[in-house]
Design a protein around this motif. Structure first.
Motif, PDB file in Angstrom:
ATOM      1  N   LEU A 131      -0.376  14.023   8.392  1.00 54.20           N
ATOM      2  CA  LEU A 131      -0.758  12.726   7.854  1.00 54.20           C
ATOM      3  C   LEU A 131      -1.802  12.931   6.771  1.00 54.20           C
ATOM      4  O   LEU A 131      -2.861  13.494   7.006  1.00 54.20           O
ATOM      5  CB  LEU A 131      -1.326  11.816   8.947  1.00 54.20           C
ATOM      6  N   ARG A 132      -1.479  12.487   5.593  1.00 60.41           N
ATOM      7  CA  ARG A 132      -2.391  12.654   4.460  1.00 60.41           C
ATOM      8  C   ARG A 132      -3.073  11.311   4.226  1.00 60.41           C
ATOM      9  O   ARG A 132      -2.597  10.484   3.459  1.00 60.41           O
ATOM     10  CB  ARG A 132      -1.621  13.148   3.241  1.00 60.41           C
ATOM     11  N   LEU A 133      -4.180  11.119   4.911  1.00 57.02           N
ATOM     12  CA  LEU A 133      -4.923   9.863   4.894  1.00 57.02           C
ATOM     13  C   LEU A 133      -6.404  10.168   4.820  1.00 57.02           C
ATOM     14  O   LEU A 133      -6.905  11.008   5.567  1.00 57.02           O
ATOM     15  CB  LEU A 133      -4.634   9.070   6.175  1.00 57.02           C
ATOM     16  N   TRP A 185      -3.807   6.968   0.970  1.00 54.16           N
ATOM     17  CA  TRP A 185      -2.715   7.503   1.781  1.00 54.16           C
ATOM     18  C   TRP A 185      -1.709   8.155   0.840  1.00 54.16           C
ATOM     19  O   TRP A 185      -1.316   7.567  -0.165  1.00 54.16           O
ATOM     20  CB  TRP A 185      -2.074   6.374   2.566  1.00 54.16           C
ATOM     21  N   LEU A 195       1.492   6.615   9.628  1.00 57.02           N
ATOM     22  CA  LEU A 195       0.285   5.991   9.089  1.00 57.02           C
ATOM     23  C   LEU A 195      -0.400   5.136  10.145  1.00 57.02           C
ATOM     24  O   LEU A 195      -1.602   5.262  10.381  1.00 57.02           O
ATOM     25  CB  LEU A 195       0.616   5.138   7.860  1.00 57.02           C
ATOM     26  N   LEU A 254      -5.240   0.210   1.134  1.00 56.41           N
ATOM     27  CA  LEU A 254      -5.220   1.643   0.885  1.00 56.41           C
ATOM     28  C   LEU A 254      -4.509   1.926  -0.433  1.00 56.41           C
ATOM     29  O   LEU A 254      -3.456   1.346  -0.720  1.00 56.41           O
ATOM     30  CB  LEU A 254      -4.471   2.379   1.999  1.00 56.41           C
ATOM     31  N   VAL A 261      -2.105   4.051  -2.505  1.00 61.49           N
ATOM     32  CA  VAL A 261      -0.980   4.915  -2.158  1.00 61.49           C
ATOM     33  C   VAL A 261      -0.778   5.903  -3.290  1.00 61.49           C
ATOM     34  O   VAL A 261      -0.519   5.520  -4.424  1.00 61.49           O
ATOM     35  CB  VAL A 261       0.310   4.101  -1.930  1.00 61.49           C
TER      36      VAL A 261
END
Length: 132
Positions: A15-17, A33, A47, A108, A110
């Motif tokens: 998860l790239r957050l 994100w 997510l 968020l 993106v």
């Protein structure tokens, strides 16, 4: 034949957050994100599993209609219904809005999935308020 077990979503290292630090002042962007594809039905469960528990149950998600593949009106994520909406707002072509009734709204940035790691890093950092 061996089967690799998948880690549960909350500790999913894929998860790239990045989230901005929690503070008393409202922010225009609450984090960034970087999904791996434009398939929201595949990306959204990861997510939602990775957002802080303090955000509560996200019941509504709004994304830019131009960026994502066709969406149904709602999906079930972890046995809960999440309403999906699209927006064609030019002011936020790369944003996702998460809403938990009674708890809040989180916007968020993106980062497009096809962004290189080198180009994504400053975007992720800026979405997190300069915090990495």
């Amino acid at each position: 034949m061996t089967t690799a077990r998948q880690p549960p979503f909350p500790c999913d290292p894929l998860l790239r957050l990045r989230l901005a630090p929690h503070g008393g002042l409202p922010r225009a962007i609450d984090g960034a994100w970087w999904p791996r594809s434009y398939d929201l039905l595949a990306e959204l469960p990861h997510l939602l599993a990775g957002v802080p528990r303090a955000w509560g149950h996200i019941t509504s998600v709004t994304v830019s209609g131009a960026a994502w593949s066709a969406l149904p009106g709602r999906i079930v994520v972890v046995n809960q219904v999440v309403r999906l909406r699209t927006s064609l707002t030019a002011s936020a072509p790369h944003a996702i809005v998460l809403i938990a009734p009674g708890l809040g709204r989180w916007d968020l940035l993106v980062v497009p999935p096809d962004t290189t790691a080198e180009a994504a890093e400053p975007l992720m950092a800026s979405g997190a308020g300069g915090h990495g």
